[in-house]
Design a protein around this motif. Sequence first.
Motif, short mmCIF file in Angstrom:
data_model
loop_
_atom_site.label_atom_id
_atom_site.label_comp_id
_atom_site.label_asym_id
_atom_site.label_seq_id
_atom_site.Cartn_x
_atom_site.Cartn_y
_atom_site.Cartn_z
N ALA A 72 57.54 32.06 37.34
CA ALA A 72 56.76 31.70 36.43
C ALA A 72 55.79 30.57 36.64
O ALA A 72 54.79 30.11 36.22
N ARG A 73 56.58 29.54 37.34
CA ARG A 73 56.07 28.34 37.70
C ARG A 73 54.85 28.73 38.68
O ARG A 73 53.83 28.09 38.91
N ALA A 74 54.78 29.67 39.83
CA ALA A 74 53.87 29.85 40.88
C ALA A 74 52.59 30.89 40.16
O ALA A 74 51.68 30.63 40.77
N PHE A 75 53.16 31.50 38.92
CA PHE A 75 51.97 32.48 38.57
C PHE A 75 50.90 31.75 38.41
O PHE A 75 49.52 32.23 38.44
N PRO A 76 50.70 30.70 37.55
CA PRO A 76 49.37 29.95 37.30
C PRO A 76 48.61 29.60 38.25
O PRO A 76 47.55 29.71 38.48
N VAL A 77 49.33 29.14 39.43
CA VAL A 77 48.78 28.80 40.59
C VAL A 77 48.10 30.11 41.27
O VAL A 77 46.86 29.89 41.90
N TRP A 78 48.70 31.22 41.40
CA TRP A 78 48.21 32.40 41.89
C TRP A 78 46.83 32.63 41.02
O TRP A 78 46.01 32.98 41.63
N GLN A 79 47.11 32.82 39.56
CA GLN A 79 45.97 33.35 38.87
C GLN A 79 44.95 32.34 39.08
O GLN A 79 43.56 32.61 39.24
N GLU A 80 45.12 30.82 39.06
CA GLU A 80 43.90 30.07 39.63
C GLU A 80 43.17 30.34 40.82
O GLU A 80 42.06 30.27 40.98
N THR A 81 44.00 30.57 41.81
CA THR A 81 43.62 30.93 43.02
C THR A 81 42.63 32.23 43.02
O THR A 81 41.58 32.30 43.86
N HIS A 82 42.98 33.06 42.39
CA HIS A 82 42.44 34.43 42.34
C HIS A 82 41.11 34.44 41.68
O HIS A 82 40.33 34.92 41.88
N ALA A 83 41.39 33.46 40.57
CA ALA A 83 39.76 33.16 40.07
C ALA A 83 38.80 32.52 40.69
O ALA A 83 37.71 33.01 40.86
N GLU A 84 39.24 31.72 41.49
CA GLU A 84 38.26 31.05 42.57
C GLU A 84 37.70 31.97 43.48
O GLU A 84 36.62 31.86 43.88
N ILE A 85 38.60 32.92 43.87
CA ILE A 85 38.17 33.92 45.20
C ILE A 85 37.06 34.80 44.39
O ILE A 85 36.12 35.29 44.79
N GLU A 86 37.52 35.32 42.99
CA GLU A 86 36.52 36.14 42.33
C GLU A 86 35.27 35.54 41.70
O GLU A 86 34.31 36.13 41.49
N ARG A 87 35.23 34.40 41.59
CA ARG A 87 34.08 33.45 40.98
C ARG A 87 32.72 33.90 41.63
O ARG A 87 31.81 34.20 41.06
N PRO A 88 32.51 33.82 42.95
CA PRO A 88 31.13 34.15 43.66
C PRO A 88 30.73 35.34 43.48
O PRO A 88 29.52 35.83 43.62
N PHE A 89 31.74 36.60 42.93
CA PHE A 89 31.34 38.00 42.78
C PHE A 89 30.39 38.21 41.60
O PHE A 89 30.67 37.54 40.64
N ASP A 90 29.71 39.33 41.70
CA ASP A 90 28.79 39.74 40.52
C ASP A 90 30.19 40.39 39.50
O ASP A 90 30.97 41.10 39.82
N PRO A 91 29.72 40.36 38.20
CA PRO A 91 30.75 40.94 37.38
C PRO A 91 30.69 42.34 37.60
O PRO A 91 29.77 43.16 37.88
N GLY A 92 32.22 42.84 37.55
CA GLY A 92 32.25 44.11 37.91
C GLY A 92 32.56 44.34 39.44
O GLY A 92 33.11 45.71 39.72
N ALA A 93 32.23 43.79 40.09
CA ALA A 93 32.27 43.87 41.77
C ALA A 93 33.65 44.06 42.06
O ALA A 93 34.07 44.74 43.05
N VAL A 94 34.47 42.99 41.56
CA VAL A 94 35.73 42.90 42.07
C VAL A 94 36.61 44.16 41.56
O VAL A 94 37.47 44.73 42.26
N ASP A 95 36.31 44.51 40.44
CA ASP A 95 36.94 45.74 39.87
C ASP A 95 36.57 46.90 40.64
O ASP A 95 37.49 47.76 40.93
N GLN A 96 35.22 47.09 41.08
CA GLN A 96 34.96 48.02 41.92
C GLN A 96 35.47 47.99 43.40
O GLN A 96 36.08 49.25 43.71
N LEU A 97 35.64 46.90 43.73
CA LEU A 97 36.49 46.73 45.08
C LEU A 97 37.86 46.95 45.06
O LEU A 97 38.47 47.88 45.60
N ARG A 98 38.52 46.68 44.07
CA ARG A 98 39.85 47.16 43.79
C ARG A 98 39.89 48.99 43.61
O ARG A 98 40.93 49.26 44.36
N GLN A 99 39.00 49.35 42.94
CA GLN A 99 39.05 50.71 42.93
C GLN A 99 38.80 51.49 44.34
O GLN A 99 39.56 52.34 44.64
#
Length: 149
Positions: free
Chosen positions: A116-143
């Motif tokens: 529970a303590r680590a999750f917000p850090v993971w979430q913030e890091t994940h958001a930073e990684i996704e930020r430069p991508f166009d909307p929907g691009a990361v979801d398409q990558l996941r797919q």
Amino acid sequence: MARTDNKLPFETTLMVRDCCLCLHMQRAARNLARIFDEALRPFELTNGQFSLLMSLNRPQPPAMKDVSSLLAMDRTTLTAALKPLERRGLVVIGQDPEDKRSRLLNLTPEGRKLLARAFPVWQETHAEIERPFDPGAVDQLRQHLRALS
């Protein structure tokens, strides 16, 4: 076209470098692992340990085979990955009362708190990684990644 001198031209090396999906996946995976390892260092977790703990965050304790399948690990590798978490008191491995050969994996209260303590850090890091991508691009990558796995 078969070569008789057993040598590949350097152009072949460049072509493989530029188009090999496996190479690009490995490079991306290593880079992402480094980023998340660094972010999770204050919790004394690696990205793999975080993923393993998260995979145990379920209403009912999962069987080792289910976690092994989810994380695409063989059981021997999973057992080795669980040992340090078990030593830290974050995970308990118990016998399945319905199948004595099967093992159930349980987060301890301490494991749940750490996750529970680590999750917000993971979430913030994940958001930073996704930020430069166009909307929907990361979801398409996941797919696409799910299709490959």
